[in-house]
Structures are given as C-alpha cells and as structure tokens.
Write an enzyme that holds these catalytic residues in place. Structure first.
Site, short mmCIF file in Angstrom:
data_model
loop_
_atom_site.label_atom_id
_atom_site.label_comp_id
_atom_site.label_asym_id
_atom_site.label_seq_id
_atom_site.Cartn_x
_atom_site.Cartn_y
_atom_site.Cartn_z
N GLU A 93 0.81 -1.21 0.00
CA GLU A 93 0.00 0.00 0.00
C GLU A 93 0.85 1.26 0.00
O GLU A 93 2.00 1.25 0.45
CB GLU A 93 -0.95 0.01 1.19
CG GLU A 93 -0.26 0.15 2.51
CD GLU A 93 -1.21 0.03 3.70
OE1 GLU A 93 -2.20 -0.72 3.60
OE2 GLU A 93 -0.92 0.66 4.72
N CYS A 106 3.20 8.51 1.26
CA CYS A 106 3.89 7.57 2.14
C CYS A 106 4.05 6.25 1.38
O CYS A 106 3.06 5.65 0.96
CB CYS A 106 3.05 7.37 3.40
SG CYS A 106 3.75 6.18 4.54
N CYS A 113 7.16 -7.16 6.84
CA CYS A 113 8.33 -6.53 7.45
C CYS A 113 8.98 -7.52 8.41
O CYS A 113 8.29 -8.16 9.20
CB CYS A 113 7.91 -5.27 8.20
SG CYS A 113 9.31 -4.45 9.00
N CYS A 117 7.84 -5.11 14.94
CA CYS A 117 7.51 -4.29 16.11
C CYS A 117 6.17 -4.77 16.65
O CYS A 117 5.23 -4.99 15.86
CB CYS A 117 7.42 -2.81 15.74
SG CYS A 117 8.95 -2.20 15.01
N CYS A 120 2.72 -3.27 15.64
CA CYS A 120 2.53 -2.95 14.22
C CYS A 120 1.87 -4.08 13.44
O CYS A 120 2.34 -5.22 13.47
CB CYS A 120 3.89 -2.63 13.60
SG CYS A 120 3.80 -2.39 11.83
N CYS A 333 -0.71 1.70 9.52
CA CYS A 333 0.13 1.04 8.55
C CYS A 333 -0.12 -0.46 8.47
O CYS A 333 -0.15 -1.16 9.45
CB CYS A 333 1.58 1.37 8.91
SG CYS A 333 2.74 0.16 9.31
#
Ligand code: SF4
Length: 343
Positions: A93, A106, A113, A117, A120, A333
């Site tokens: 995205e 962004c 990822c 984290c 997240c 996100c």
C-alpha cells in the site's frame, strides 16, 4: 518466473543500456526519461518521438507497468490509501496525505516486514519479500496519477524497514531526486527506520540531505525490548551514535519518532529523559499516540498524551504531536493490506 526488469525502476543508466541493446543512439535514453519521469507516461506506444522498433524493444524487454490499483480507501480527513497488487499477486500500500499546504506520499519498501515491532500490523506476518526499486517508483506513479501531479513530499514510512532493503531503496531515492528524473529535493524526502544502525550508516554514505526519522519509542533498552523483538533491535546508545554521525556529516536535524503506548513508555520520567536525548541530539520529536490495531498495546488517554507533550515542551524540546490521519478508513500502517489478504 518473472525476469523482465520494471521500466520505471531502470533509471537513466538502465535506459542507456536499453537503448544500446536496441541499437539506438544514446540520446534515446534521455527521451525515454522525459516520457517516464517528466511526463509520467509508461506506455511506449504513447511516446511519439521514439521509433517504432525501439517501442517494440522496450515492451519486449521490460515490464512497463507491473502493478495495478485494486483498492482505494478514502478517509473523511482526505487521506487516501491505495492498495496495489504486484505482478506476483502480493499486495502493498501507499498513502496520499493532503494538508492545506502540501501533499505527502507515504511509500512502502517491503511486502511485510521482518522487524516485527509488537504494536505494528505490518510486521505481524514477517517479511514476504523486498520490493524492487521499480515497485517503489510505481507507488509514486500511481499516486501522482490519482492527484494529477507529483507530491510535495515523500516519506518512506509505509510497510517495511527500508534500510533492510537498502540497495533498492537507494536506487529509488536516486530516481526520485535526480534532476533528469523526478527531480524532487532530497530535503523533501523522509527515510524512516526502526533504528537499523548499519542502514543509517549506509544512508549517511549517500551524502544527500534526506531527513532521517528514527523510531526510538523508548528511552531505555529494557522498555524498547518490550516493543521491538531482538533480531533487528540495536541499543539506544548505538542508534544515537549513528544519528550523531548522520547529523554531523549531512547537516540535517534527525527526527525521533516516539509512539506513545499506554503504561509502557508514557510516564513523566520517560518524557523528561526523551527531552534530554532530543536536546543532546539537536533532534526533533514526533509524538505519535498509538492507533490501536488489535495488539496487546493501548493508546494513552488524551490527558496523558497532553501531559507528556507539555513536559517535553517545558524542557525546551522541539516536539510535534502527530495524530494519525486516516484512522477512520482502515487505520494504521499495514491494515488495509491485511484486511485484503486475510479475506
Ligand atoms: S513499525 Fe515499521 S519497522 Fe516496525 S514492524 Fe512495522 S513496518 Fe516494520
């Protein structure tokens, strides 16, 4: 297996190679760059000053557009999230963030990822794969088509730890900032990192005045360990040392990102220590109250958020409170991609 390079990710040097391989004179590379980066045309059939043989060669030897917009979700605040489906079926995205004076894009750097984290959504499923340079450039291209022009600012703060995909990110930064390509000022580009120290040093080596945004999220390593898993976590001392090197070599103020998590990193003592760190670093602080995404973490109350901000301000820290835009669409996100891939 997909082997064709993505046209918009080739850059001027790649276009020169393409022209030479096609038996065309070198100036064709400049013409191609004009179409792709200045006029934002990716379809060779529309590049009227190129010979038809070269157009056919480009189509046969590159992927002219490798992604499509498969979802566009708009918030009441005007923020738009585009879900892009890539040629291997993965999704990524990009977000268009308008404000009265400027439009910011962004962009994502990875599918998933690896950092993970704990607050997240994007890191919850781990890394699927790195994005290629052309896939980052196509996010910029799709977003520019939606708004009818290039953005004023670009932030690499979407899905992924960009500094763990450094080579492709550096190639994208080159295309975005080169005067013969998109020609955005490096000062208008933010590179965000979870604190990947070797990557910060590589970015320093590029020597360009990008804004470096480092997600600190804690003022000591014990609290940071509750937020960021071990594998890609560096100590705060190492991160701050790399930030100092960046500031001294590049001459740019570093931004410290601090996600406020209720009962974890939002007490008065943390605010005072954060102010001291920021002052010593000559850094700016972005305070981001957590946007709840179904994890174990909660957003602090508005009173706690304001108190934390006031302590920083009274300690003369340079602080901005960043309330999440777009929390009424598909939230923070990674969530848009997850809502799609989980369905
Ligand atoms: S916050 Fe950034 S670095 Fe951390 S898991 Fe999410 S995308 Fe990765």
């Amino acid at each position: 297996m997909i082997t064709k390079p993505i046209l918009s990710g080739l850059g001027l040097d790649g276009f020169k190679e393409l022209a030479i391989a096609a038996g065309e004179p070198a100036f064709r590379a400049g013409q191609l760059a004009q179409w792709v980066y200045k006029k934002r045309i990716l379809d060779p059939d529309k590049m009227v000053n190129l010979p038809s043989g070269f157009k056919i060669f480009i189509k046969e030897n590159s992927d002219c557009c490798s992604s499509v917009i498969t979802q566009n979700s708009k918030s009441d605040g005007g923020t738009e999230k585009l879900l892009l489906t890539l040629r291997d079926g993965n999704a990524v995205e990009m977000v268009i963030i308008p404000s009265p004076k400027r439009i910011t894009f962004c962009l994502s750097t990875q599918v998933g990822c690896p950092v993970g984290c704990r607050f997240c959504a994007s890191g919850a499923d781990g890394l699927v794969r790195n994005l290629q340079c052309g896939e980052m450039i196509e996010q910029l291209w799709h977003g520019s088509n939606v708004i009818g022009r290039l953005p004023d600012n670009v932030v690499f703060m979407g899905i992924g730890e960009g500094l763990l995909n450094f080579k492709q990110l550096a190639a994208a930064l080159e295309i975005i900032t080169d005067p013969e390509m998109f020609a955005l000022s490096p000062r208008r580009i933010v590179v965000s990192t979870s604190g990947h120290v070797p990557g910060i040093r590589q970015l320093t080596e590029l020597g360009k005045p990008f804004t470096l945004a480092v997600s600190l999220h804690a003022v000591n390593d014990a609290v940071r360990a509750k937020i960021i898993p071990d594998q890609f976590r560096y100590s705060i001392a190492e991160i701050l040392e790399a930030c100092t090197e960046y500031r001294e070599k590049i001459g740019r103020m570093v931004t410290l990102e601090y996600t406020l998590l209720a009962g974890v990193n939002d007490d008065d003592s943390a605010a005072r220590q954060l102010a001291a760190i920021a002052r010593a670093q000559h850094a700016k602080i972005n305070l981001i109250p957590y946007n709840e995404t179904g994890t174990e973490f909660k957003r602090p109350t508005i009173n706690t958020i304001r108190r934390f901000q006031q302590i920083l301000e009274s300690a003369h820290a340079n602080v901005t409170l960043r309330m999440e835009k777009g929390s009424d669409t598909n939230a923070a996100c990674g969530q848009l991609r997850r809502s799609q891939t989980n369905s």
